[in-house]
Design a protein around this motif. Structure first.
Motif, PDB file in Angstrom:
ATOM      1  N   PHE A   1       2.801  10.692  -7.026  1.00  0.00           N
ATOM      2  CA  PHE A   1       3.746  11.175  -8.045  1.00  0.00           C
ATOM      3  C   PHE A   1       3.029  11.410  -9.380  1.00  0.00           C
ATOM      4  N   PHE A   2       2.149  10.468  -9.741  1.00  0.00           N
ATOM      5  CA  PHE A   2       1.428  10.598 -11.018  1.00  0.00           C
ATOM      6  C   PHE A   2       0.556  11.844 -11.033  1.00  0.00           C
ATOM      7  N   LEU A   3      -0.186  12.085  -9.936  1.00  0.00           N
ATOM      8  CA  LEU A   3      -1.071  13.243  -9.902  1.00  0.00           C
ATOM      9  C   LEU A   3      -0.280  14.551  -9.837  1.00  0.00           C
ATOM     10  N   ALA A   4       0.870  14.514  -9.188  1.00  0.00           N
ATOM     11  CA  ALA A   4       1.710  15.724  -9.146  1.00  0.00           C
ATOM     12  C   ALA A   4       2.165  16.109 -10.544  1.00  0.00           C
ATOM     13  N   GLU A   5       2.453  15.109 -11.368  1.00  0.00           N
ATOM     14  CA  GLU A   5       2.826  15.385 -12.754  1.00  0.00           C
ATOM     15  C   GLU A   5       1.685  16.028 -13.517  1.00  0.00           C
ATOM     16  N   GLN A   6       0.448  15.751 -13.081  1.00  0.00           N
ATOM     17  CA  GLN A   6      -0.726  16.328 -13.753  1.00  0.00           C
ATOM     18  C   GLN A   6      -1.120  17.677 -13.163  1.00  0.00           C
ATOM     19  N   GLY A   7      -0.331  18.163 -12.222  1.00  0.00           N
ATOM     20  CA  GLY A   7      -0.606  19.482 -11.644  1.00  0.00           C
ATOM     21  C   GLY A   7      -1.488  19.460 -10.416  1.00  0.00           C
ATOM     22  N   ILE A   8      -1.695  18.307  -9.807  1.00  0.00           N
ATOM     23  CA  ILE A   8      -2.548  18.194  -8.614  1.00  0.00           C
ATOM     24  C   ILE A   8      -1.693  17.664  -7.461  1.00  0.00           C
ATOM     25  N   THR A   9      -1.773  18.338  -6.322  1.00  0.00           N
ATOM     26  CA  THR A   9      -1.022  17.906  -5.139  1.00  0.00           C
ATOM     27  C   THR A   9      -2.004  17.387  -4.093  1.00  0.00           C
ATOM     28  N   PRO A  10      -2.243  16.081  -4.062  1.00  0.00           N
ATOM     29  CA  PRO A  10      -3.246  15.535  -3.150  1.00  0.00           C
ATOM     30  C   PRO A  10      -2.603  14.976  -1.874  1.00  0.00           C
ATOM     31  N   GLU A  11      -3.471  14.660  -0.900  1.00  0.00           N
ATOM     32  CA  GLU A  11      -3.081  13.823   0.229  1.00  0.00           C
ATOM     33  C   GLU A  11      -3.527  12.406  -0.111  1.00  0.00           C
ATOM     34  N   VAL A  12      -2.622  11.451  -0.050  1.00  0.00           N
ATOM     35  CA  VAL A  12      -2.949  10.068  -0.416  1.00  0.00           C
ATOM     36  C   VAL A  12      -2.501   9.151   0.710  1.00  0.00           C
ATOM     37  N   ASP A  13      -3.404   8.340   1.205  1.00  0.00           N
ATOM     38  CA  ASP A  13      -3.017   7.316   2.166  1.00  0.00           C
ATOM     39  C   ASP A  13      -3.804   6.043   1.876  1.00  0.00           C
ATOM     40  N   GLY A  14      -3.271   4.941   2.362  1.00  0.00           N
ATOM     41  CA  GLY A  14      -3.910   3.650   2.133  1.00  0.00           C
ATOM     42  C   GLY A  14      -4.487   3.084   3.411  1.00  0.00           C
ATOM     43  N   ARG A  15      -5.436   2.195   3.287  1.00  0.00           N
ATOM     44  CA  ARG A  15      -6.025   1.540   4.452  1.00  0.00           C
ATOM     45  C   ARG A  15      -6.506   0.156   4.082  1.00  0.00           C
ATOM     46  N   GLU A  16      -6.550  -0.713   5.096  1.00  0.00           N
ATOM     47  CA  GLU A  16      -7.182  -2.023   4.965  1.00  0.00           C
ATOM     48  C   GLU A  16      -8.578  -1.946   5.560  1.00  0.00           C
ATOM     49  N   LYS A  17      -9.465  -2.698   5.019  1.00  0.00           N
ATOM     50  CA  LYS A  17     -10.835  -2.711   5.512  1.00  0.00           C
ATOM     51  C   LYS A  17     -10.838  -3.233   6.949  1.00  0.00           C
TER      52      LYS A  17
ATOM     53  N   MET B   1       0.800  -1.220   0.000  1.00  0.00           N
ATOM     54  CA  MET B   1       0.000   0.000   0.000  1.00  0.00           C
ATOM     55  C   MET B   1       0.843   1.286   0.000  1.00  0.00           C
ATOM     56  N   PRO B   2       1.940   1.356   0.779  1.00  0.00           N
ATOM     57  CA  PRO B   2       2.743   2.596   0.721  1.00  0.00           C
ATOM     58  C   PRO B   2       3.273   2.882  -0.679  1.00  0.00           C
ATOM     59  N   GLU B   3       3.716   1.843  -1.397  1.00  0.00           N
ATOM     60  CA  GLU B   3       4.230   2.053  -2.747  1.00  0.00           C
ATOM     61  C   GLU B   3       3.120   2.498  -3.696  1.00  0.00           C
ATOM     62  N   ALA B   4       1.916   1.879  -3.579  1.00  0.00           N
ATOM     63  CA  ALA B   4       0.802   2.270  -4.441  1.00  0.00           C
ATOM     64  C   ALA B   4       0.420   3.726  -4.188  1.00  0.00           C
ATOM     65  N   ALA B   5       0.403   4.144  -2.910  1.00  0.00           N
ATOM     66  CA  ALA B   5       0.073   5.537  -2.578  1.00  0.00           C
ATOM     67  C   ALA B   5       1.120   6.489  -3.146  1.00  0.00           C
ATOM     68  N   ALA B   6       2.396   6.096  -3.050  1.00  0.00           N
ATOM     69  CA  ALA B   6       3.466   6.959  -3.562  1.00  0.00           C
ATOM     70  C   ALA B   6       3.359   7.121  -5.067  1.00  0.00           C
ATOM     71  N   ARG B   7       3.055   6.049  -5.790  1.00  0.00           N
ATOM     72  CA  ARG B   7       2.920   6.125  -7.254  1.00  0.00           C
ATOM     73  C   ARG B   7       1.782   7.063  -7.659  1.00  0.00           C
TER      74      ARG B   7
ATOM     75  N   ASP C   1     -13.171  -4.387  -1.941  1.00  0.00           N
ATOM     76  CA  ASP C   1     -12.743  -3.185  -1.216  1.00  0.00           C
ATOM     77  C   ASP C   1     -11.914  -3.533   0.014  1.00  0.00           C
ATOM     78  N   LEU C   2     -11.197  -4.670  -0.074  1.00  0.00           N
ATOM     79  CA  LEU C   2     -10.359  -5.071   1.058  1.00  0.00           C
ATOM     80  C   LEU C   2      -9.245  -4.047   1.291  1.00  0.00           C
ATOM     81  N   PHE C   3      -8.714  -3.497   0.198  1.00  0.00           N
ATOM     82  CA  PHE C   3      -7.684  -2.458   0.283  1.00  0.00           C
ATOM     83  C   PHE C   3      -8.217  -1.202  -0.413  1.00  0.00           C
ATOM     84  N   ALA C   4      -7.876  -0.052   0.117  1.00  0.00           N
ATOM     85  CA  ALA C   4      -8.382   1.202  -0.467  1.00  0.00           C
ATOM     86  C   ALA C   4      -7.344   2.299  -0.362  1.00  0.00           C
ATOM     87  N   LEU C   5      -7.343   3.174  -1.346  1.00  0.00           N
ATOM     88  CA  LEU C   5      -6.560   4.412  -1.316  1.00  0.00           C
ATOM     89  C   LEU C   5      -7.532   5.573  -1.139  1.00  0.00           C
TER      90      LEU C   5
END
Length: 637
Positions: free
Chosen positions: A224-240, A215-221, A262-266
């Motif tokens: 980074f992807f959204l930052a390239e598109q001009g959006i700076t979000p807060e992203v975190d992951g969670r388990e159900k 999950m940390p790697e998926a959140a980081a990707r 929905d066992l895992f979510a961003l």
């Protein structure tokens, strides 16, 4: 209040000061709590000061106002018996009194001690007050107790968890307060369902071993992807959460958690609503959205006010092959609403010296949208026009709005109502006209013997109370009413030239086809004496007299010599015949008796006749011979 004091409450003072919400009134509440709670222990084993501090600490993230903070600190002072609600109002105002009273009431709501259903108890928590702060403090109180489960026995743990999981967590869910709902469920589920909890945890462990912590790697990707598109979000992951997993697997009859989409979510938090939809489109380009798994809760919010975009993705960057990922996209305000629910709409503002008033209208709007409780076994309408008050022992009594102390007494028991002398409401003597309010603690003082007054009929508001009181008042004059009823019915019988009532009211034995006991015959006479029943109408309901009245036309058809020398008690004008089985006219015996037959005749029998033994006692009537030499009528028995 000096900060050098190391009590649990005093340790919170720096935090309150940093939040700029410490006021003189709050400091006075802290000092009063120190005074009232000294040496007072909570039933779970911690001191009352520790418990109050834990409740306030749980409440602080909701940015409570001054009155809510004071109430959270003093919410158990009534149990100390050291202060009354009027005294509390004198020190902190009517609002704190109302909040404390409401919290004290709802704190008594338990599954174990109430005969109400779970659904009604949930609705009671929501409908007993229009002030969200009361419900919020109760939920924080419950969360703080769940944090201390290890202090009590396994039996008490299960009891607390039953209440948390099936009563308080659903209420938090309905108000959209996800943070408290989750804490209640997480603490209660392993205690109530240890085997299911262990099984789900084992499957989680297996997933972690097989796929690793991705999950940390998926959140980081994504970040980074959204930052390239001009959006700076807060992203975190969670388990159900495990309880949510348990309920979903149960509803879908699943045995493996990997099958949940929905066992895992961003969770992606952005600035504007427009950004939410932009991010959704961007993510659908780098992953494969699952069919029929998109939910737009922004355009169509959930009934509890929850708003967000949900989409389920497969083959998402950083997520192992074969696993689905739920993505939730929302704004900062939506995120706060998701965590704090309806409580996110109010806070103690830094500017100004007073807290913003709770938006009661908004609370009612949210509840109105949920016309039925979202629950596993159906829906139930919100309870309205009712109040809930307490006995001194903490038992809950439900009454209609406008109920008085007399209604309360009769609701406890008829004997309590009849022996009512006075009532204390929240420790003070209350007039009989006082209209009880939610959270009132009512204590009834009684006379040794019942001394009800007819004036009480004007004071009680409940039909059941009035009926019980009226019944008793009438019973005090029962003898007089029965005598009046007997005289009135005898007058009606005399008017129809029928026999008057005997000592056993035998003619009333059968009414409307039912056999009446002696008590029921007197009850009928009492109603006549009271004027609630008409004597003329009663005659038509008595089987024997109805038969007599409907067959009078037969008396002219009786042969003259058949009745010569025979007198019927009361001069009842009915046709007479002699029974062929015993032929009493031939024997001229002194012992004869009349039986009113269904055809309207009086059948004369010898008292020794075997047919008499089978006859209905209510149909017997006295008869006698007339002395022919003197013409004097005398009874021969």
């Amino acid at each position: 209040m000096s900060e050098t004091v190391t009590s649990p409450l005093a340790m919170l003072l720096p935090d309150l000061r940093q939040r700029r919400i410490l006021t003189p009134a709050i400091e006075r509440a802290f000092r009063l709590a120190e005074e009232l709670y000294v040496d007072e222990m909570h039933w779970m084993g911690m001191s009352q000061l520790e418990h109050s501090a834990a409740v306030l600490k749980t409440l602080l993230p909701f940015e409570p106002d001054e009155e809510a903070i004071i109430t959270s600190v003093l919410h158990q002072v009534l149990e100390t018996k050291k202060i009354t609600l009027p005294e509390l109002e004198e020190q902190f105002g009517a609002s704190v009194r109302s909040l404390t009273s409401g919290v004290h009431l709802l704190a008594q709501v338990q599954l174990q001690t109430s005969r109400n259903s779970i659904q009604n108890l949930r609705l009671m928590l929501l409908s007993v007050t229009d002030d969200l702060r009361v419900i919020l403090i109760i939920l924080c109180d419950r969360v703080s107790l769940m944090d201390e489960l290890s202090r009590v026995t396994i039996k008490d743990q299960k009891w607390l968890c039953q209440n948390a999981l099936h009563l308080f967590a659903p209420v938090a869910s309905r108000l959209g307060i996800h943070s408290l709902k989750q804490r209640l469920e997480n603490a209660a589920f392993p205690v109530l369902y240890p085997n299911d909890s262990a099984l789900i945890q084992h499957q989680f462990n297996h997933v972690h071993e097989h796929f690793g912590d991705f999950m940390p790697e998926a959140a980081a990707r994504v970040r980074f992807f959204l930052a390239e598109q001009g959006i700076t979000p807060e992203v975190d992951g969670r388990e159900k959460q495990m309880y949510s997993v348990f309920m979903k697997m149960k509803s879908k009859s699943l045995s493996q958690i990997e099958r949940l989409h929905d066992l895992f979510a961003l969770r992606i938090v952005v600035e504007t609503e427009e950004d939410c939809y932009r991010v959704l489109g961007m993510l659908h380009r780098i992953g494969r959205p699952a069919a029929n798994r998109f939910k737009d809760y922004i355009a169509f919010p959930k009934p509890n006010g929850y708003r967000s975009l949900h989409t389920t993705m497969a083959r998402f960057p950083g997520v192992p092959e074969g696993l689905f990922l739920e993505v939730q996209i929302r704004t900062r305000s939506m995120h706060r609403e998701a965590e704090y629910g309806i409580a996110a709409h109010w806070s103690y503002k830094e500017r100004g010296s007073a807290a913003r008033v709770i938006d009661r209208v908004h609370l009612q709007e949210v509840l109105a949208k949920q016309q039925s409780f979202e629950q596993e076994d159906g829906s139930l309408p919100i309870i309205s026009d009712h109040i809930y008050v307490l006995t001194p022992n903490g038992d809950i009594v439900e009454l209609p709005e406008g109920a008085t102390p007399l209604d309360f007494a009769f609701q406890i028991h008829t004997d309590v109502g009849l022996s009512f002398r006075s009532a204390r409401v929240n420790g003070s003597i209350a007039p009989l006209t006082y209209e009880l309010e939610n959270g009132d603690v009512v204590e009834v003082m009684r006379n040794r013997t019942p001394q009800p007054s007819p004036e009480w009929l004007k004071l009680v508001k409940m039909a059941s109370s009035k009926s019980r009181l009226k019944r008793y008042l009438h019973s005090l004059h029962r003898t007089e009413y029965v005598l009046n009823g007997r005289n009135t019915l005898n007058e009606e019988l005399h008017r129809h030239h029928l026999a008057l009532l005997d000592g056993d009211y035998s003619v009333m034995r059968l009414c409307d086809g039912q056999e009446l006991s002696m008590q029921e015959r007197e009850d009928l006479l009492m109603k006549i004496g009271q004027g609630t029943e008409k004597a003329a109408l009663i005659l038509g309901r008595l089987d024997i007299l109805h038969s007599m009245l409907s067959h009078r036309q037969f008396k002219q058809a009786v042969p003259p010599k058949a009745v010569m020398g025979l007198i019927v008690d009361g001069g009842l004008p009915m046709p007479i015949r002699f029974a062929k089985c015993c032929k009493p006219q031939d024997k001229q015996t002194d012992s004869i008796v009349g039986i009113i037959a269904r055809n309207g005749y009086i059948m004369i029998h010898d008292q020794e006749c075997r047919m008499i033994r089978q006859a209905n006692v209510a149909r017997k009537i006295g008869v006698r011979w007339e002395d022919e030499s003197t013409g004097v009528r005398k009874k021969r028995e």
